[in-house]
Motif scaffolding. Structure first.
Motif, short mmCIF file in Angstrom:
data_model
loop_
_atom_site.label_atom_id
_atom_site.label_comp_id
_atom_site.label_asym_id
_atom_site.label_seq_id
_atom_site.Cartn_x
_atom_site.Cartn_y
_atom_site.Cartn_z
N GLN A 1 29.72 30.93 22.61
CA GLN A 1 29.95 31.99 21.63
C GLN A 1 31.45 32.16 21.50
O GLN A 1 32.13 32.54 22.46
CB GLN A 1 29.29 33.28 22.13
N ILE B 1 28.73 30.47 16.38
CA ILE B 1 27.90 29.89 17.42
C ILE B 1 27.94 28.38 17.28
O ILE B 1 27.64 27.85 16.21
CB ILE B 1 26.42 30.34 17.30
N THR C 1 26.74 27.99 13.49
CA THR C 1 26.96 29.00 12.45
C THR C 1 28.37 29.57 12.54
O THR C 1 29.03 29.50 13.59
CB THR C 1 25.97 30.17 12.58
N TYR D 1 26.95 24.54 19.25
CA TYR D 1 26.10 23.95 20.29
C TYR D 1 26.56 22.57 20.68
O TYR D 1 27.16 21.89 19.88
CB TYR D 1 24.65 23.90 19.81
#
Lengths: 206, 206
Positions: B5, B204, B187, B206
């Motif tokens: 994050q 966010i 995002t 990953y």
């Protein structure tokens, strides 16, 4: 090059746009994202919102009308927008054939608490048609935010359980369709009447 | 797979989405329709409308902000909608990279009666950048309806006259941008602040 103006006011049980869109869909079947559309809604403060969403097919309604199927997460922003104002316009752009369909109408959300047997079955059927990967998203702790913890549980379960409360079937019942073919500016404009027929407002072909 | 994050509240002169969208644009430059976007507006009765439109590039505003450029015919339905409610959301779907940008903001119409020297020049420049075929549409007796009579006159004229009153430059000044990369659900959510900086609401990866 000459233009021909087709008869106005002609009515049909199924709009002419349906014949057209079936051809457009067939021509784009092999294209990745060919079933991606944009759906515009309005929020509580009157602001427009728009996002890309997957078209999941047509379905005949018990009322005799026709609806376009989509799905969404109950926690998505668009759900509260739709609950406040059911009006929408969907845009379907077919890049292979340079055709645009603008489909205005009303949205209906089919949730877990639906009591209509038809709607319960339609929601369940749509859930079962999803891949495991697509199903997993509805178990994430926040919509749109990948959660690795749920990945295995859905796979183990086989994905054939009841749809979770987060899973909504979205039905769009069209009321006005505007078609444009960019290659030659051919257009079609049809409206759905209260008697269940489609009326042609204009049609220009070159 | 783990999630990270990024810091919230970080501010920058230029939103991080601009860096991202430049990469997305470059990756889709060769794709037909890669600069086609969907623009949602609201009409006088509060109904949403959405259509495909061509993105014409970015432009720095005299105020220091940034705008996305589009064009439209003054007789188009969207013009009265924008005159009534300047709010919009544009969706840019990049099929090559499965990325979506949702760009909400306000629209400004630059018409023939604009008195701002900057706006007059920007509108004129945009007009001169059009092909003869694109210019012709603004001389049709009805917008969106091909008129063979005007085809030759624009070609003869060379297309370097003043833009006709039907030609509007449309500027979208973004206030909120939401980014989604479908391949891995990365995002980004940024907002434009009154002080002219972009604030990161969430990111966010990953």
């Amino acid at each position: 090059m000459t233009s021909t103006q087709a008869e106005h006011g002609r009515r049909s049980q199924q709009g002419q746009w349906m014949e057209k869109v079936k051809v457009s869909i067939a021509s784009s079947r092999a294209i990745r994202g060919g079933n991606y559309v944009q759906l515009a809604t309005v929020d509580e403060t009157g602001q427009p919102h728009c996002r890309t969403i997957v078209f999941r097919g047509f379905v005949a309604l018990p009322s005799g009308g026709l609806a376009l199927k989509m799905i969404t997460d109950a926690r998505s922003d668009k759900v509260s927008q739709i609950q406040h104002n059911r009006s929408c316009e969907m845009v379907w752009w077919f890049s292979q054939t340079s055709e645009q369909y603008r489909i205005a109408g009303h949205l209906e959300l089919v949730a877990a608490d639906s009591t209509s047997p038809w709607a319960v079955a339609a929601r369940s059927e749509q859930w079962n048609a999803l891949s495991d990967t697509a199903k997993q998203q509805f178990f994430w702790s926040k919509p749109g935010m990948y959660d690795p913890l749920v990945a295995s549980s859905v796979a183990n379960e086989g994905g054939h359980g009841l749809p979770p409360a987060t899973f909504l079937l979205v039905l769009l019942q069209p009321s006005i369709v505007k078609y444009l073919r960019l290659s030659d500016n051919a257009t079609l404009h049809e409206a759905f009447l209260p008697d269940g027929t489609w009326e042609r407002r204009s049609s220009i072909q070159y």
